[in-house]
Design an enzyme around this catalytic site. Structure first.
Site, PDB file in Angstrom:
ATOM      1  N   GLU A  47      61.020  22.452 -20.222  1.00 44.68           N
ATOM      2  CA  GLU A  47      58.809  22.108 -20.745  1.00 44.68           C
ATOM      3  C   GLU A  47      58.243  20.887 -21.250  1.00 44.68           C
ATOM      4  O   GLU A  47      57.390  20.393 -21.101  1.00 44.68           O
ATOM      5  CB  GLU A  47      58.653  23.509 -20.480  1.00 44.68           C
ATOM      6  CG  GLU A  47      58.748  24.935 -19.812  1.00 44.68           C
ATOM      7  CD  GLU A  47      57.806  23.894 -17.957  1.00 44.68           C
ATOM      8  OE1 GLU A  47      57.052  23.142 -17.895  1.00 44.68           O
ATOM      9  OE2 GLU A  47      58.387  24.590 -17.105  1.00 44.68           O
ATOM     10  N   TYR A 130      49.206  24.658 -21.423  1.00 43.42           N
ATOM     11  CA  TYR A 130      50.317  24.659 -20.249  1.00 43.42           C
ATOM     12  C   TYR A 130      51.938  25.324 -20.760  1.00 43.42           C
ATOM     13  O   TYR A 130      52.133  25.803 -19.949  1.00 43.42           O
ATOM     14  CB  TYR A 130      50.382  23.389 -19.633  1.00 43.42           C
ATOM     15  CG  TYR A 130      51.698  23.494 -18.762  1.00 43.42           C
ATOM     16  CD1 TYR A 130      51.514  23.897 -17.382  1.00 43.42           C
ATOM     17  CD2 TYR A 130      52.441  22.628 -18.841  1.00 43.42           C
ATOM     18  CE1 TYR A 130      52.859  23.467 -16.613  1.00 43.42           C
ATOM     19  CE2 TYR A 130      54.157  22.832 -18.416  1.00 43.42           C
ATOM     20  CZ  TYR A 130      53.999  22.971 -17.169  1.00 43.42           C
ATOM     21  OH  TYR A 130      55.269  23.567 -16.024  1.00 43.42           O
ATOM     22  N   ASP A 148      48.916  23.081 -14.443  1.00 44.96           N
ATOM     23  CA  ASP A 148      48.780  21.785 -14.864  1.00 44.96           C
ATOM     24  C   ASP A 148      48.598  20.792 -13.542  1.00 44.96           C
ATOM     25  O   ASP A 148      48.150  21.533 -13.100  1.00 44.96           O
ATOM     26  CB  ASP A 148      50.459  21.546 -14.807  1.00 44.96           C
ATOM     27  CG  ASP A 148      51.152  21.147 -13.162  1.00 44.96           C
ATOM     28  OD1 ASP A 148      50.354  21.745 -12.089  1.00 44.96           O
ATOM     29  OD2 ASP A 148      51.834  20.480 -12.878  1.00 44.96           O
TER      30      ASP A 148
END
Length: 300
Positions: A47, A130, A148
Site C-alpha cells: 500500500e 486510504y 481510493d
DNA sequence: GAGCCGTGGAA
DNA sequence: TTTCCAAGGCT
C-alpha cells in the site's frame, strides 16, 4: 416498480456489489499481495508503494522488499539509507523514509505486529485515510469502506452519473461506499477490491471500456448518455522539466548510487542552476532524505 | 486547505 | 511533443 412487472430500463444507482463481486472472481489480476498467505506487513508495504504509483512499477520492488525485510522488525533494524536505496526509482522517496519510520513505530508501540485498528494505523507515519482502511480491509478482513481514486470515479459514474469524481468529499464518499458495502465482511472485502479493480482496468479515467463493464446495464453515467464533466478541475501540476522536483530526483539518484558522501562538486557537475540545486538540497535535508556533512551529502 | 512531493507509461 | 494520470499523504 409494480409487483410482477419487470423493469426494462437500466437501474441508475442500483446496488452494484451484486454485480462487482462475481465479476471480480473472474477478472481480478493475480497481484501477489492479494494472495491468501500474504502477511499484513506485506500488504502494508504494497500500500505504501502503490500510493500514486502504478502496479507494474511496484511489482519487482515489492518482491525484493518482502524477501529482504519480511517483518517490520527487520526493516526497523536496517538504516534508513538502505530503505531509500531499495526504493529505487519508485518516486516520492519520502515514502521509503516514512515506511521505515512506520516499521520502527510498529516495533516500538505494537510489539512488531501491524495494528488492525483504524486509529492505530492512522497514527503511523505515512498512513492516511486510504491506506489505513486498505490495511484494515485487505490485511485483516475488516468490514470498512475503502475509497481510493479508482473507487471515487466508479461511484461518481455508476451512481451519480458524472464523468469524474471532482474534488474529494471524504465524508460523502465514505458514506456512499458504506451504503454499497455488503453486510458480510468477506464479501465487503472483495467488493472494496473489486471497485478499485474496475476503476483501474475498465472504468478508467481516459478511455473507459464500457463494453466490458459489469455495471454497464445499471450505470447512471451511461444511462444519462455520458454527459461531460462540468465541475471544478484540479489545477494543473507545475511543469516537471526544470522544476525543483526534477532536481530533487537528480540529486537522489546520485546519492543512491554512491556508497559514501557525494561531494558538492559532483552535484554541481549535474549542470543545474545553482539556486535550483540549493533549493533541492535544502528541501531534501529538511525532509531527512539528504544529510549534510563535511565531505558533501549522503543518504540518512 | 492549497501546494508540494518522483517517475514513467499512455494518449 | 505535451499533457494527463497513477491503490495518497504531509505540512
Amino acid at each position: 416498480m409494480l409487483d410482477g412487472v419487470p423493469d426494462p430500463t437500466p437501474h441508475p444507482g442500483a446496488s452494484i456489489a451484486a454485480l462487482l463481486v462475481p465479476w471480480f472472481a473472474g477478472a481480478a489480476r493475480p497481484l501477489p499481495w492479494r494472495a491468501a498467505d500474504v502477511s499484513p506487513w506485506a500488504v502494508l508495504v504494497s500500500e505504501f508503494m502503490l500510493q500514486q504509483t502504478q502496479v507494474a512499477r511496484v511489482l519487482p520492488r515489492w518482491q525484493e522488499w518482502i524477501e529482504r525485510w519480511p517483518r517490520p522488525a527487520e526493516l526497523a533494524a536496517a538504516p534508513p539509507s538502505e530503505a531509500v536505496r531499495a526504493w529505487d526509482r519508485l518516486g516520492y522517496p519520502r515514502r521509503a523514509l516514512w515506511l521505515h519510520e512506520a516499521a520502527t513505530e510498529i516495533v516500538e508501540r505494537h510489539g512488531g505486529v501491524v495494528p488492525d485498528d483504524l486509529d492505530a494505523l492512522l497514527a503511523l507515519k505515512g498512513i492516511g485515510p486510504y491506506t489505513a482502511r486498505a490495511i484494515a480491509a485487505f490485511a485483516y478482513g475488516a468490514r470498512v469502506p475503502v475509497v481510493d481514486t479508482n473507487t471515487r470515479r466508479v461511484l461518481a459514474r455508476a451512481i451519480e452519473g458524472r464523468a469524474e469524481a471532482g474534488p474529494p468529499r471524504v465524508v460523502h464518499e465514505l458514506a456512499a461506499m458504506e451504503a454499497q458495502l455488503p453486510v458480510d465482511a468477506g464479501s465487503a472485502r472483495i467488493f472494496n477490491a473489486a471497485a478499485m479493480e474496475l476503476g483501474a482496468t475498465v472504468c478508467t479515467a481516459r478511455s473507459p471500456r464500457c463494453e466490458a463493464c459489469p455495471l454497464a446495464g445499471s450505470c447512471a453515467w451511461r444511462a444519462a448518455g455520458y454527459p461531460e464533466y462540468e465541475g471544478p478541475r484540479a489545477p494543473r501540476q507545475a511543469r516537471f522539466a526544470g522544476s525543483d522536483r526534477e532536481m530533487r530526483g537528480m540529486v537522489m539518484r546520485e546519492l543512491r548510487g554512491a556508497h559514501g558522501p557525494v561531494a558538492r562538486a559532483e552535484l554541481d557537475a549535474l549542470g543545474a542552476d545553482p539556486e535550483r540545486l540549493e533549493r533541492a538540497l535544502d528541501s531534501l535535508a529538511a525532509d531527512g532524505l539528504a544529510v549534510r556533512e563535511a565531505g558533501g551529502y549522503r543518504l540518512p
